[in-house]
Design a protein around this motif. Structure first.
Motif, PDB file in Angstrom:
ATOM      1  N   ASN A 165      33.467 -81.151  -9.058  1.00  0.00           N
ATOM      2  CA  ASN A 165      34.472 -82.171  -9.345  1.00  0.00           C
ATOM      3  C   ASN A 165      33.865 -83.114 -10.378  1.00  0.00           C
ATOM      4  OD1 ASN A 165      36.390 -84.167  -9.399  1.00  0.00           O
ATOM      5  ND2 ASN A 165      36.080 -84.848  -7.292  1.00  0.00           N
ATOM      6  N   THR A 166      34.306 -83.026 -11.642  1.00  0.00           N
ATOM      7  CA  THR A 166      33.723 -83.855 -12.697  1.00  0.00           C
ATOM      8  C   THR A 166      34.358 -85.241 -12.770  1.00  0.00           C
ATOM      9  OG1 THR A 166      35.238 -82.879 -14.333  1.00  0.00           O
ATOM     10  CG2 THR A 166      33.077 -81.849 -14.078  1.00  0.00           C
ATOM     11  N   ASP A 167      35.358 -85.482 -11.934  1.00  0.00           N
ATOM     12  CA  ASP A 167      35.931 -86.828 -11.828  1.00  0.00           C
ATOM     13  C   ASP A 167      35.012 -87.646 -10.910  1.00  0.00           C
ATOM     14  OD1 ASP A 167      37.429 -89.133 -11.178  1.00  0.00           O
ATOM     15  OD2 ASP A 167      39.302 -88.065 -11.541  1.00  0.00           O
ATOM     16  N   THR A 168      34.432 -88.701 -11.437  1.00  0.00           N
ATOM     17  CA  THR A 168      33.464 -89.490 -10.667  1.00  0.00           C
ATOM     18  C   THR A 168      34.106 -90.608  -9.859  1.00  0.00           C
ATOM     19  OG1 THR A 168      33.089 -90.913 -12.596  1.00  0.00           O
ATOM     20  CG2 THR A 168      31.621 -89.008 -12.313  1.00  0.00           C
ATOM     21  N   THR A 169      35.437 -90.674  -9.880  1.00  0.00           N
ATOM     22  CA  THR A 169      36.124 -91.747  -9.146  1.00  0.00           C
ATOM     23  C   THR A 169      37.035 -91.246  -8.046  1.00  0.00           C
ATOM     24  OG1 THR A 169      37.967 -91.821 -10.737  1.00  0.00           O
ATOM     25  CG2 THR A 169      36.059 -93.234 -11.187  1.00  0.00           C
ATOM     26  N   ARG A 170      37.444 -89.977  -8.093  1.00  0.00           N
ATOM     27  CA  ARG A 170      38.407 -89.446  -7.120  1.00  0.00           C
ATOM     28  C   ARG A 170      37.877 -88.154  -6.496  1.00  0.00           C
ATOM     29  NH1 ARG A 170      43.915 -91.386  -8.039  1.00  0.00           N
ATOM     30  NH2 ARG A 170      43.943 -92.815  -9.824  1.00  0.00           N
ATOM     31  N   GLY A 171      38.072 -88.035  -5.192  1.00  0.00           N
ATOM     32  CA  GLY A 171      37.759 -86.794  -4.512  1.00  0.00           C
ATOM     33  C   GLY A 171      38.790 -85.724  -4.836  1.00  0.00           C
ATOM     34  N   MET A 172      38.454 -84.472  -4.544  1.00  0.00           N
ATOM     35  CA  MET A 172      39.281 -83.341  -4.948  1.00  0.00           C
ATOM     36  C   MET A 172      39.468 -82.380  -3.781  1.00  0.00           C
ATOM     37  SD  MET A 172      38.438 -80.684  -8.071  1.00  0.00           S
ATOM     38  CE  MET A 172      37.008 -79.941  -7.239  1.00  0.00           C
ATOM     39  N   TRP A 173      40.726 -82.034  -3.509  1.00  0.00           N
ATOM     40  CA  TRP A 173      41.061 -81.041  -2.490  1.00  0.00           C
ATOM     41  C   TRP A 173      41.208 -79.681  -3.158  1.00  0.00           C
ATOM     42  CZ3 TRP A 173      40.980 -82.379   2.568  1.00  0.00           C
ATOM     43  CH2 TRP A 173      41.011 -83.745   2.865  1.00  0.00           C
ATOM     44  N   VAL A 174      40.588 -78.673  -2.566  1.00  0.00           N
ATOM     45  CA  VAL A 174      40.563 -77.336  -3.153  1.00  0.00           C
ATOM     46  C   VAL A 174      41.192 -76.336  -2.196  1.00  0.00           C
ATOM     47  CG1 VAL A 174      39.093 -75.497  -4.065  1.00  0.00           C
ATOM     48  CG2 VAL A 174      38.435 -77.886  -4.389  1.00  0.00           C
TER      49      VAL A 174
END
Length: 757
Positions: free
Chosen positions: A611-620
């Motif tokens: 996840n290259t977004d450093t502010t938001r978590g990511m659901w996969v």
């Protein structure tokens, strides 16, 4: 005393050459063309000036190029008396390689001006409108036939202030590498066409990255000693080194040779260029109709982005007007080439008849029983070459020849040899229609080159038939991604119409190179492997309407490029492709056994999802889509003869029709951790278990594949993003394939210089 000195000298020479190790003098397979008496001498990393001097001083050796960037060594030409083992015997020499010939990866095609639809399908228009990307600040080096830099759509300038062309050199001259020109002016048109796809800015052609800074490294002459416009490893590697020294961010190569391993010198040099931080994009090749294992080098080099082709979606072209008593006036698309000797122009109405022979065949390969004198002969493609068809029709007194294709889709420009009869080609659909009408009534036609109509391509968006297949000899997929390459309208030589339509992975590769420039503009810090991964993961697999599945990743890679999704990507998946070249046969254990079954051929791979977004978590989450399975063998074990223009055979594909196939016979993917949450800036692991299709006989040597489809959703957002990882494997034990054909096939055999057994 002099006699003794001579004997000692001979002994020294003998000992030196006798120490050449097996494999130190390398060779290519017999079907790979090489320059006569020309070699690449590769040195060890610890070689010193004395080692180089020894090779340079060898009698009969002329040094053509020195290398110190992507290849450590030199290119030499030799007299006929020089044996490459002599060169390999010097200290510091690692290998001596033949100098392999390369050709341009292009084919003639139809007239086309519909870039708007093309750019919509690839996400370019959305990228420009929403993100404002145009390639500014990114340097793209093109290794090709040169460029007509005075073309108004290409800047009309060379190395002046504000000119897009700030870098480049001519390495070959028009006819001799000994006489290069001051600038890399194009005399073939290929490099000019490629350049337009990347950066043209005009009313007819809009390139992908029109504000990029450009370099052109000319490696193809107008003609050479081999009788064509060819290049070779020595010149192409030199061009790569110059591109590196000029600080190119991206290098585009629409050239190559099939039938090689990733250790070929051009592939290794391209891989070294990638390792030094340059993103290398190369055409996968145009040998798909010859079957599997046709991916080109340097495209198969490690880290190189290998590009396949999809067809354009529509085109504008001149047409044939057919008058039918029952159907009225019909417009039929014709293949058009403004430089064609067989220009199909008939301003006054002329009869059209089907040309049948005494056996009832309408393929035009035998003298006709139909009276075609003074008429247009309608024949079907197949059995014999286009040149033979033209010669027979011309001999029978026909005024013109109309060939219709034997397969669905838009036809491509054929070669009618040296015959001067007006001739062209039309589609299978149009040919069948005209043949049916001509059987019951009298048809007439007219044809010009100055009246145009817009046609939708029957196979628009599909993988182009000529696009080369993997796998590579190491069983990697051989293709990373696909882009528009069939019937692409772009800039051309000003003295030859200024614009032209061409087809080939030659056209698809520069499209991706332009896309890479946009991604680098949006994310300047991305490394070559990161760009390659993002492009692959955000592509869209292409549906095969003949099977109801997706085209095999061995020909399409991840699918059609989507520039917008790549530029906006906030995740990476590593590795970007899964090559299942080491499968296990037998039962699974534990929970996986209950999900996947037992006594199957299977492989396990682990993916890193970041996840290259450093502010938001990511659901996969993940699901799976099966792709076509393909082989190069008929059921009787013989190779498929799918050579372009001489056979209507196609690459065996499973399932072969659109009838539903039981899901439990297709490849399957199982995972216990495909649904997970990955925090901001973190990496998660997903392990997948892939089973080969159960509906195929291993004796038929099938290559299967599919796509892992990932859906990503970030915290606080309702929209989702799709990512994909293609996989491909061999349905069997590859190590047990017979290297030599059985004696019943007549091979192996000893032949003389004329090919006689």
């Amino acid at each position: 005393m002099c006699m003794l000195a001579a004997i000692i000298a001979l002994a020294v020479v003998f000992v030196r050459f006798a120490t050449v190790e097996a494999g130190q003098v390398r060779s290519y397979s017999s079907n790979v063309p090489v320059r006569r008496s020309s070699y690449l001498v590769e040195f060890h990393d610890d070689a010193h000036d004395g080692h180089y001097h020894a090779v340079r001083s060898h009698g009969g050796v002329t040094v053509d190029h020195h290398y110190d960037g992507v290849f450590r060594g030199m290119a030499v030409s030799t007299s006929a008396s020089v044996n490459p083992e002599h060169l390999a015997g010097y200290g510091g020499v690692k290998h001596v390689w033949p100098n392999r010939i390369h050709r341009l990866s292009t084919r003639a095609s139809k007239f086309n001006t519909t870039s708007q639809v093309l750019h919509e399908k690839t996400g370019l228009i959305q990228t420009v409108n929403e993100l404002g990307l145009d390639g500014s600040g990114v340097k793209i080096g093109v290794i090709d036939s040169g460029v007509d830099y005075m073309h108004p759509d290409l800047g009309g300038c060379w190395k002046t202030e504000g000119c897009p062309w700030q870098y480049g050199v001519d390495l070959v001259g028009d006819h001799s590498t000994a006489n290069p020109n001051p600038t890399p002016m194009d005399c073939i048109g290929h490099g000019t066409h490629v350049s337009g796809i990347i950066m043209a800015s005009g009313t007819q052609v809009r390139g992908v990255a029109p504000k990029a800074t450009m370099g052109m490294y000319r490696v193809f002459p107008c003609s050479d000693s081999e009788g064509g416009a060819n290049s070779d490893d020595s010149v192409i590697i030199k061009a790569m080194e110059l591109a590196l020294k000029d600080g190119m961010d991206v290098v585009s190569m629409s050239l190559g040779t099939t039938g090689e391993w990733a250790e070929s010198r051009s592939a290794v040099a391209a891989a070294n260029l990638v390792a030094k931080g340059v993103i290398v994009v190369a055409a996968s090749g145009n040998d798909g109709e010859s079957g599997l294992l046709t991916s080109n080098s340097p495209a198969i080099g490690k880290g190189v982005i290998s590009v396949g082709s999809v067809n354009n979606w529509s085109y504008k072209a001149p047409y044939i007007e057919v008058n039918s008593p029952s159907a009225g006036t019909l417009r039929v698309l014709k293949v058009y080439n403004p430089t064609d000797l067989n220009n199909f122009v008939f301003e006054a109405p002329i009869p059209l008849v089907v040309s049948n022979d005494v056996a009832g065949s309408n393929e035009g390969c035998n003298p006709p029983s139909t009276d075609i004198s003074g008429k247009i002969a309608l024949v079907k493609r197949g059995t014999c070459t286009f040149g033979i068809k033209a010669a027979i029709a011309q001999e029978a007194g026909a005024e013109g020849l109309l060939v219709y294709d034997f397969k669905a889709g838009a036809p491509e420009t054929p070669s009618f040899g040296n015959n001067t009869i007006p001739a062209t080609m039309i589609s299978l659909t149009d040919g069948n229609m005209l043949a049916a009408l001509a059987a019951k009534e009298t048809l007439t036609l007219t044809s010009t080159n100055d009246k145009f109509a817009t046609f939708e391509m029957e196979d628009g968006g599909r993988v182009t038939g000529f696009s080369s297949y993997g796998p590579t000899p190491e069983l990697d997929l051989g293709v990373d991604i696909s882009a528009p390459g069939g019937s692409i309208w772009s800039t051309y030589l000003r003295n030859n119409g200024s614009y032209a339509s061409m087809s080939g992975t030659s056209m698809a590769a520069p499209y991706v190179a332009g896309a890479v420039a946009l991604i680098k503009q949006a994310n300047p810090g991305l490394l070559p492997d990161q760009v390659r991964n993002i492009l692959s993961a955000t592509a869209k697999p292409v549906a095969d309407p003949q099977t109801g599945l997706k085209y095999t990743p061995f020909q399409s890679g991840s699918g059609l490029i989507n520039i917008y999704d790549a530029a906006k990507s906030r995740a990476t998946i590593d590795p970007p492709t899964l090559a299942l070249n080491d499968t296990v046969f037998g039962p699974f254990t534990g929970v996986i056994h209950r999900l996947a079954g037992d006594n199957v051929r299977w492989a396990s791979r682990t993916l890193k999802i970041k996840n290259t977004d450093t502010t938001r978590g990511m659901w996969v989450s993940m699901n799976h889509t099966a792709a076509d399975s393909v082989t190069m063998f008929n059921r009787n074990g013989t190779l498929v003869d799918a050579a372009y223009g001489t056979s209507d055979e196609t690459i065996p594909t499973w399932p072969a029709n659109t009838k539903p196939v039981a899901g439990n016979t297709l490849p399957k993917v199982t995972s216990l951790d495909s649904n997970q949450y990955i925090g901001p800036g973190l990496t998660g692991l997903v392990t997948v278990f892939i089973t080969a299709p159960s509906g195929l006989d291993e004796a038929d040597r099938w290559f299967y594949g599919g796509f892992l489809n990932f859906t990503m959703r970030w915290d606080g957002e309702s929209t989702q993003s799709s990512y994909v990882v293609p996989y491909g494997g061999y349905n069997g034990d590859y190590s047990k394939i017979n290297v030599l054909a059985p004696a019943s096939t007549g091979l192996p055999a000893f032949v003389d210089d004329d090919g006689n057994v």
